[in-house]
Scaffold this active site. Structure first.
Site, PDB file in Angstrom:
ATOM      1  N   LYS A   1       0.859  -1.418  -0.025  1.00  8.21           N
ATOM      2  CA  LYS A   1      -0.081  -0.014   0.142  1.00  8.21           C
ATOM      3  C   LYS A   1       0.682   1.285   0.032  1.00  8.21           C
ATOM      4  CE  LYS A   1      -1.624   1.773   4.155  1.00  8.21           C
ATOM      5  NZ  LYS A   1      -1.607   3.124   4.431  1.00  8.21           N
ATOM      6  N   ASN A   2       1.971   1.142   0.967  1.00 14.80           N
ATOM      7  CA  ASN A   2       2.388   2.471   1.087  1.00 14.80           C
ATOM      8  C   ASN A   2       3.656   2.535  -0.152  1.00 14.80           C
ATOM      9  OD1 ASN A   2       1.022   2.959   3.136  1.00 14.80           O
ATOM     10  ND2 ASN A   2       2.584   2.434   4.673  1.00 14.80           N
TER      11      ASN A   2
ATOM     12  N   ARG B   1      -4.406  10.808   4.133  1.00 18.33           N
ATOM     13  CA  ARG B   1      -3.429  11.796   4.457  1.00 18.33           C
ATOM     14  C   ARG B   1      -2.428  11.937   3.245  1.00 18.33           C
ATOM     15  NH1 ARG B   1      -0.063  13.985   7.893  1.00 18.33           N
ATOM     16  NH2 ARG B   1       2.281  13.554   7.496  1.00 18.33           N
TER      17      ARG B   1
ATOM     18  N   CYS C   1      -4.966  12.224  12.813  1.00 19.74           N
ATOM     19  CA  CYS C   1      -5.651  11.004  12.676  1.00 19.74           C
ATOM     20  C   CYS C   1      -5.265  10.444  14.316  1.00 19.74           C
ATOM     21  CB  CYS C   1      -5.301  10.090  11.730  1.00 19.74           C
ATOM     22  SG  CYS C   1      -3.812   9.335  12.059  1.00 19.74           S
TER      23      CYS C   1
ATOM     24  N   ARG D   1       0.503  14.313  12.938  1.00 19.26           N
ATOM     25  CA  ARG D   1       0.727  14.072  11.532  1.00 19.26           C
ATOM     26  C   ARG D   1       1.016  15.333  10.989  1.00 19.26           C
ATOM     27  NH1 ARG D   1      -1.132   8.964  10.214  1.00 19.26           N
ATOM     28  NH2 ARG D   1       0.546   8.913   8.761  1.00 19.26           N
TER      29      ARG D   1
ATOM     30  N   ILE E   1       3.118  18.249   8.549  1.00 19.21           N
ATOM     31  CA  ILE E   1       3.812  18.386   7.396  1.00 19.21           C
ATOM     32  C   ILE E   1       4.673  19.353   6.969  1.00 19.21           C
ATOM     33  CG2 ILE E   1       1.863  17.384   6.140  1.00 19.21           C
ATOM     34  CD1 ILE E   1       1.195  19.972   5.152  1.00 19.21           C
ATOM     35  N   ASP E   2       5.358  20.054   8.351  1.00 19.55           N
ATOM     36  CA  ASP E   2       6.274  20.896   8.219  1.00 19.55           C
ATOM     37  C   ASP E   2       7.581  20.686   7.297  1.00 19.55           C
ATOM     38  OD1 ASP E   2       6.689  19.161  10.626  1.00 19.55           O
ATOM     39  OD2 ASP E   2       8.459  20.025  11.037  1.00 19.55           O
ATOM     40  N   LEU E   3       7.932  19.074   7.543  1.00 20.47           N
ATOM     41  CA  LEU E   3       9.112  18.904   6.651  1.00 20.47           C
ATOM     42  C   LEU E   3       8.749  18.740   5.029  1.00 20.47           C
ATOM     43  CD1 LEU E   3      10.362  15.837   8.781  1.00 20.47           C
ATOM     44  CD2 LEU E   3      11.241  18.264   8.939  1.00 20.47           C
TER      45      LEU E   3
ATOM     46  N   ASP F   1       4.347   0.733  12.151  1.00 20.16           N
ATOM     47  CA  ASP F   1       3.200  -0.119  11.702  1.00 20.16           C
ATOM     48  C   ASP F   1       2.926  -1.325  11.957  1.00 20.16           C
ATOM     49  OD1 ASP F   1       3.396   1.980   8.652  1.00 20.16           O
ATOM     50  OD2 ASP F   1       2.776   2.427  10.475  1.00 20.16           O
TER      51      ASP F   1
ATOM     52  N   ARG G   1      -8.793  -0.121   4.506  1.00 18.43           N
ATOM     53  CA  ARG G   1      -7.836   0.814   3.722  1.00 18.43           C
ATOM     54  C   ARG G   1      -6.414   0.128   3.494  1.00 18.43           C
ATOM     55  NH1 ARG G   1      -6.929   6.414   6.992  1.00 18.43           N
ATOM     56  NH2 ARG G   1      -5.554   6.292   5.077  1.00 18.43           N
TER      57      ARG G   1
HETATM   58  C1  EPZ Z   1       3.997   6.859   6.668  1.00 17.07           C
HETATM   59  O1  EPZ Z   1       3.190   8.067   7.249  1.00 17.07           O
HETATM   60  C2  EPZ Z   1       2.939   5.682   6.385  1.00 17.07           C
HETATM   61  N1  EPZ Z   1       1.907   6.124   5.511  1.00 17.07           N
HETATM   62  C3  EPZ Z   1       2.527   5.452   7.800  1.00 17.07           C
HETATM   63  O2  EPZ Z   1       1.979   4.367   7.633  1.00 17.07           O
HETATM   64  C4  EPZ Z   1       3.865   5.197   8.699  1.00 17.07           C
HETATM   65  O3  EPZ Z   1       3.174   4.919  10.247  1.00 17.07           O
HETATM   66  C5  EPZ Z   1       4.802   6.311   8.691  1.00 17.07           C
HETATM   67  O4  EPZ Z   1       5.386   6.662   7.413  1.00 17.07           O
HETATM   68  C6  EPZ Z   1       6.050   5.945   9.471  1.00 17.07           C
HETATM   69  O5  EPZ Z   1       6.577   4.720   8.806  1.00 17.07           O
HETATM   70  C7  EPZ Z   1       2.204   5.969   4.485  1.00 17.07           C
HETATM   71  O6  EPZ Z   1       3.274   5.736   3.859  1.00 17.07           O
HETATM   72  C8  EPZ Z   1       0.994   6.192   3.226  1.00 17.07           C
HETATM   73  P1  EPZ Z   1       6.106  10.065   8.639  1.00 17.07           P
HETATM   74  P2  EPZ Z   1       3.877   9.528   7.051  1.00 17.07           P
HETATM   75  O7  EPZ Z   1       6.019  11.354   7.605  1.00 17.07           O
HETATM   76  O8  EPZ Z   1       4.385   9.570   5.936  1.00 17.07           O
HETATM   77  C9  EPZ Z   1       6.900  13.140  11.949  1.00 17.07           C
HETATM   78  C10 EPZ Z   1       0.130   2.745   7.898  1.00 17.07           C
HETATM   79  O9  EPZ Z   1      -0.217   1.974   8.961  1.00 17.07           O
HETATM   80  N2  EPZ Z   1       6.645  14.298  10.829  1.00 17.07           N
HETATM   81  O10 EPZ Z   1       7.340   9.282   8.138  1.00 17.07           O
HETATM   82  O11 EPZ Z   1       2.896  10.660   7.468  1.00 17.07           O
HETATM   83  C11 EPZ Z   1       5.322  12.702  12.281  1.00 17.07           C
HETATM   84  O12 EPZ Z   1       4.473  13.297  13.022  1.00 17.07           O
HETATM   85  C12 EPZ Z   1       0.526   4.079   7.893  1.00 17.07           C
HETATM   86  O13 EPZ Z   1       0.260   2.151   6.611  1.00 17.07           O
HETATM   87  C13 EPZ Z   1       6.974  15.587  11.232  1.00 17.07           C
HETATM   88  O14 EPZ Z   1       7.165  15.915  12.527  1.00 17.07           O
HETATM   89  O15 EPZ Z   1       4.903   9.389   8.555  1.00 17.07           O
HETATM   90  C14 EPZ Z   1       5.708  11.281  12.695  1.00 17.07           C
HETATM   91  O16 EPZ Z   1       5.920  11.325  14.105  1.00 17.07           O
HETATM   92  C15 EPZ Z   1       0.044   4.974   9.297  1.00 17.07           C
HETATM   93  N3  EPZ Z   1       7.003  16.333  10.058  1.00 17.07           N
HETATM   94  C16 EPZ Z   1       7.248  10.935  12.041  1.00 17.07           C
HETATM   95  O17 EPZ Z   1       7.657  12.435  11.551  1.00 17.07           O
HETATM   96  C17 EPZ Z   1       6.537  16.182   9.165  1.00 17.07           C
HETATM   97  O18 EPZ Z   1       6.566  16.873   8.028  1.00 17.07           O
HETATM   98  C18 EPZ Z   1       7.211   9.994  10.979  1.00 17.07           C
HETATM   99  O19 EPZ Z   1       6.061  10.564  10.167  1.00 17.07           O
HETATM  100  C19 EPZ Z   1       6.312  14.858   8.396  1.00 17.07           C
HETATM  101  C20 EPZ Z   1       6.215  13.896   9.646  1.00 17.07           C
END
Ligand code: EPZ
Length: 421
Positions: A22-23, A93, A117, A122, A124-126, A308, A400
Site C-alpha cells: 500500500k505505502n 493523508r 488522525c 501528523r 507536514i512541516d518537513l 506500523d 484501507r
Molecule cells: C508513513 O506515514 C506511512 N503512511 C505510515 O503508515 C507510517 O506509520 C509512517 O510513514 C512511518 O513509517 C504511508 O506511507 C501512506 P512520516 P507518514 O512522515 O509519511 C513526523 C500505515 O499504518 N513528521 O514518516 O505520514 C510524524 O508526525 C500508516 O500504513 C513531522 O514531524 O509518516 C511522525 O511522528 C500509518 N513532520 C514521524 O515524523 C513532517 O513534516 C514519521 O512520520 C512529517 C512527519
C-alpha cells in the site's frame, strides 16, 4: 458500517499470499499520474480503499485511471487542474503526495491541509520546508496549502524531524526533485522499502536517483519523465501481520511473497520471542513450538522495528509467558488499541510513549472497535486467538490497508464473518 464477527480458538494452517505494498503504490501512482508524460502500467496493486481514494484524487486532477484485477493503467494529467480538495484529502493523508509533483510539473498546487488522525497530529512541516528549499513559495490559508514556483531548483537539504526521517516528506521532495533544475541531495532521507521502490520506479521513468536504500538520496533533475511499466513490491506490514496471526494462533502458516530483507527487524523480534521462521526463496513458514517469550521493542524508522507493526506484535505479546515493554518512538498517540486489547483480558499499562505488557494465559472475545488500520489488524489476530466471539466494528479502517483480510484468513482456518450493521 460493517463489522467482523470473529470466532476464537482457531489455529491457522496453510498459505497466506501477501498483496502489493500500500505505502509503495500510493506515491508511485502519484508519480505516474502527475510527473509522467505517457501512460504507465502498475502491476501487483492491492485492491484497497486507499487506492480507490487516491484514484479519485488523481482523476480530479485530470488523470485517467483504470484498475483491472491488480493492474493500474494511468494516463497522466494533461491540463492545468492543480487542486486536491478537502473532501478527498481528509479521507487519506497520503493525498499530500500530490503537492511536490504538481509544483514540479505545473508550477503550482493547492492541496487541502491533511488532518491528524487517531495515531497523532501528523504535521507536514518537513514537506513544506523541503519544497521551500527547492525554491517554492508556500503559504497556508483557510485549511489549504498553496505552493508555486517558476522552476524548482535543486539544492542540498536535511529532511529529518524530531521524530526521525519522514517517509512522506522524502517521497514528496524526491518526486519534486526529479524535474527540478540541477541536483538535489536529501540527507536524513527515509529508507523504508516503499521509498526505495518509489525511487526505482522513478528511475524506470527516466529519473536519475542515486543512494537508493540509504539515508542520502542524490537526484539529478531531468527535463521529462516517460510512462513505464512496473511491478510494485509486496507489503512488508501485511506480511508481518500474517506472521503474527500465525504465531498468536500457534498455527503453521506459510506467508508467501516476502523476503527477509524487507522485514529485518520484524523477523529479528519475532524469533527473539520464540517463534520459528523458516525462509525459502518465496516466503517464510511460521511455527510456534514453544511458549512465546516477553521481549522489549522500540519502534524506529527502517531498518528499525516499524511503528506500523507495533500494534500487531503487542497482540502477540499479550499471550507471552513474561513481561514485554514497547516504546513507540514514531507516532505520539499510537496506543489506542491497548484499551481494546485490555477489554479482551490483556494486561497492558501505558505510561507516555511506553506500553508494559504482562503476559496472560488467554484472551476472551469481546465487542471491540478499530481506531486505525493496524489497531484493526491486531484485534482480528487477538480475536482468532481468544476464546469465544469477538465483534470488531469500524472495519472500514482495516479495508484501507488490507485486501480482503477475512478471505485470506478464512482460507487458512479462521472463522470470520463480515456483516453489515
Ligand atoms: C508513513 O506515514 C506511512 N503512511 C505510515 O503508515 C507510517 O506509520 C509512517 O510513514 C512511518 O513509517 C504511508 O506511507 C501512506 P512520516 P507518514 O512522515 O509519511 C513526523 C500505515 O499504518 N513528521 O514518516 O505520514 C510524524 O508526525 C500508516 O500504513 C513531522 O514531524 O509518516 C511522525 O511522528 C500509518 N513532520 C514521524 O515524523 C513532517 O513534516 C514519521 O512520520 C512529517 C512527519
Amino acid at each position: 458500517m460493517e463489522r467482523l464477527i470473529i470466532k476464537g480458538g482457531t489455529r491457522l494452517e496453510g498459505t497466506i499470499p501477501v498483496s502489493g505494498c500500500k505505502n509503495a503504490v500510493l506515491p508511485i501512482a502519484v508519480a505516474a499520474a502527475i510527473l509522467g508524460d505517457g501512460v504507465s502500467v502498475l502491476h501487483n496493486v492491492p485492491n484497497l480503499t486507499d487506492v480507490r481514494t487516491l484514484r479519485a484524487v488523481l482523476e480530479g486532477l485530470g488523470a485517467t485511471i483504470k484498475l483491472k484485477d491488480s493492474t493500474l493503467y494511468i494516463e497522466p494529467i494533461n491540463h492545468l487542474e492543480y487542486e486536491a480538495p478537502y473532501d478527498l484529502v481528509r479521507k487519506m493523508r497520503a493525498s499530500i503526495y500530490v503537492l511536490g509533483p504538481l509544483v514540479a510539473k505545473l508550477g503550482k498546487a493547492k492541496v487541502s491541509f491533511p488532518g491528524g488522525c487517531a495515531i497523532g497530529p501528523r504535521p507536514i512541516d518537513l514537506h513544506i520546508r523541503g519544497l521551500e528549499h527547492l525554491g517554492a513559495e508556500v503559504t497556508v490559508e483557510k485549511g489549504y496549502i498553496y505552493a508555486q514556483a517558476e522552476r524548482l531548483v535543486g539544492t542540498e537539504m536535511y529532511l529529518t524531524g524530531q521524530y526521525g526521517p519522514s517517509v512522506g516528506a522524502t517521497a514528496n521532495i524526491m518526486m519534486a526533485a526529479t524535474l527540478s533544475q540541477g541536483t538535489t541531495v536529501i540527507r536524513g532521507a527515509a529508507c523504508e522499502p516503499h521509498i526505495s521502490d518509489l525511487a526505482r520506479f522513478l528511475n524506470t521513468m527516466g529519473a536519475d536517483i542515486e543512494g537508493i536504500g540509504t539515508s542520502v538520496l542524490t537526484i539529478r533533475g531531468v527535463k521529462q519523465l516517460r510512462g513505464t511499466e512496473y511491478t510494485v513490491i509486496s507489503d512488508d506490514i501485511e506480511a508481518g501481520t500474517f506472521i503474527v496471526a500465525g504465531a498468536i494462533t500457534r498455527g503453521d502458516v506459510y506467508v508467501k511473497g516476502i523476503t527477509p530483507q524487507q522485514i529485518p527487524a520484524i523477523s529479528e523480534k519475532i524469533v527473539e520471542a520464540g517463534v520459528e521462521l523458516d525462509w525459502d526463496d518465496k516466503g517464510v513458514r511460521v511455527t510456534t513450538p514453544r511458549e512465546i517469550k516477553g521481549i522489549d521493542i522500540s519502534t524506529a524508522p527502517f531498518p528499525g522495528f516499524p511503528t506500523d507493526m507495533q500494534a500487531q506484535i503487542m497482540g502477540m505479546l499479550c499471550l507471552a509467558s513474561g513481561t514485554s515493554i514497547i516504546n513507540e518512538n514514531v507516532h505520539t498517540d499510537r496506543f489506542i488499541h491497548t484499551a481494546e486489547l485490555n477489554r479482551m483480558g490483556a494486561d497492558i499499562t501505558v505510561d507516555g510513549g511506553k506500553a508494559i505488557i504482562n503476559g496472560v494465559p488467554n484472551l476472551s472475545g469481546a465487542p471491540v472497535m478499530a481506531s486505525d488500520l493496524r489497531a484493526g489488524a491486531v484485534l482480528v489476530a487477538a480475536g482468532m486467538a481468544a476464546s469465544g466471539e469477538t465483534v470488531l466494528s469500524r472495519v472500514y479502517h482495516l479495508d484501507r490497508g488490507y485486501e480482503s483480510i477475512e478471505k485470506k484468513l478464512n482460507n487458512v482456518g479462521a472463522n470470520i464473518t463480515r456483516v453489515k450493521d
